[in-house]
Motif scaffolding. Structure first.
Motif, short mmCIF file in Angstrom:
data_model
loop_
_atom_site.label_atom_id
_atom_site.label_comp_id
_atom_site.label_asym_id
_atom_site.label_seq_id
_atom_site.Cartn_x
_atom_site.Cartn_y
_atom_site.Cartn_z
N MET A 1 0.84 -1.19 0.00
CA MET A 1 0.00 0.00 0.00
C MET A 1 0.88 1.25 0.00
O MET A 1 1.88 1.31 0.71
CB MET A 1 -0.92 0.01 1.21
N ARG A 2 0.46 2.23 -0.76
CA ARG A 2 1.22 3.48 -0.85
C ARG A 2 0.66 4.57 0.04
O ARG A 2 1.39 5.45 0.47
CB ARG A 2 1.21 4.00 -2.29
N TYR A 3 -0.65 4.55 0.28
CA TYR A 3 -1.30 5.67 0.95
C TYR A 3 -1.68 5.41 2.40
O TYR A 3 -2.15 6.31 3.09
CB TYR A 3 -2.55 6.10 0.17
N PHE A 4 -1.48 4.18 2.86
CA PHE A 4 -1.76 3.81 4.24
C PHE A 4 -0.61 2.96 4.78
O PHE A 4 -0.05 2.15 4.05
CB PHE A 4 -3.04 2.97 4.36
N LYS A 5 -0.34 3.14 6.07
CA LYS A 5 0.65 2.27 6.71
C LYS A 5 0.23 2.05 8.16
O LYS A 5 0.08 3.01 8.93
CB LYS A 5 2.03 2.90 6.66
N LEU A 6 0.01 0.79 8.51
CA LEU A 6 -0.30 0.43 9.89
C LEU A 6 0.99 0.47 10.69
O LEU A 6 1.94 -0.26 10.39
CB LEU A 6 -0.94 -0.95 9.95
N LEU A 7 1.05 1.33 11.70
CA LEU A 7 2.27 1.51 12.49
C LEU A 7 2.27 0.69 13.78
O LEU A 7 3.31 0.25 14.25
CB LEU A 7 2.47 2.98 12.84
N GLN A 8 1.09 0.53 14.37
CA GLN A 8 0.98 -0.20 15.64
C GLN A 8 -0.45 -0.72 15.74
O GLN A 8 -1.39 -0.09 15.26
CB GLN A 8 1.31 0.74 16.80
#
Length: 190
Positions: A1-8
């Motif tokens: 995914m380019r526009y979202f990133k799950l960080l925690q």
């Protein structure tokens, strides 16, 4: 995914939700978001950090970089501590922040966050309560779950909808990376 990133994905939202619940009518005190921003008209908000109005001058609101804690944010010390901790962990300057509730069946309409303020910052969502928050940015869609912290690209057209049967509550905030602060003459302090 380019526009979202799950960080925690394992953040306990209960202390923050209890803090919000302890403030009677917290979402009813400020209606600026609903009244002034058409695409946000169905969302309720508790402003924690806002733009420093004294710095507007001849600039448009979307180009004001300076921010400050709101007076009402003093009632949310856990939320303030969380935001300060995340900013420190990301080596960034905390900018604007709010707690947003989207009632069942309500939406945030498609839009792009434009202006110099948004171009330089990263946008984050901490999901405090949700049956699965649907959100789209560009051509990507996600379902954000309770206890998750997400980065997303708000330079893309984005929208959200609460298709669940309970309020969707997110803490939404912006961080200015240290290297970008110097570009606009903001002093980075720890």
């Amino acid at each position: 995914m380019r526009y979202f990133k799950l960080l925690q994905h394992d953040i306990d939202p209960q202390p923050l939700l209890a803090e919000i619940s302890a403030v009677e009518s917290a979402f009813d005190e400020n209606r600026g978001r609903q009244e002034k921003i058409a695409v946000q008209r169905e969302a309720l908000a508790i402003p924690l950090r806002g733009l420093r109005a004294s710095k507007i001058g001849t600039r448009k609101r979307r180009d004001v970089h300076e921010s400050r804690w709101t007076t009402g944010s003093q009632r949310f010390p856990l939320a303030r501590a969380f935001l300060e901790q995340v900013a420190m962990e990301h080596n960034a300057l905390l900018s604007r922040a709010k707690i947003v509730a989207l009632p069942p069946g309500h939406k945030v309409y498609p839009h792009v966050d434009r202006g110099e303020y948004y171009r330089l910052r990263n946008r984050y969502h901490l999901v405090l309560k949700s049956a699965g928050s649907w959100m789209r940015a560009g051509d990507e869609e996600v379902r954000m779950r309770t206890g998750e912290l997400w980065w997303f690209d708000n330079d893309q057209e984005h929208e959200a909808c609460n298709d669940g049967d309970t309020d969707r509550i997110h803490m939404i905030f912006d961080l200015l990376p240290e290297e970008r602060a110097a570009e606009i003459g903001l002093q980075f302090m720890r």
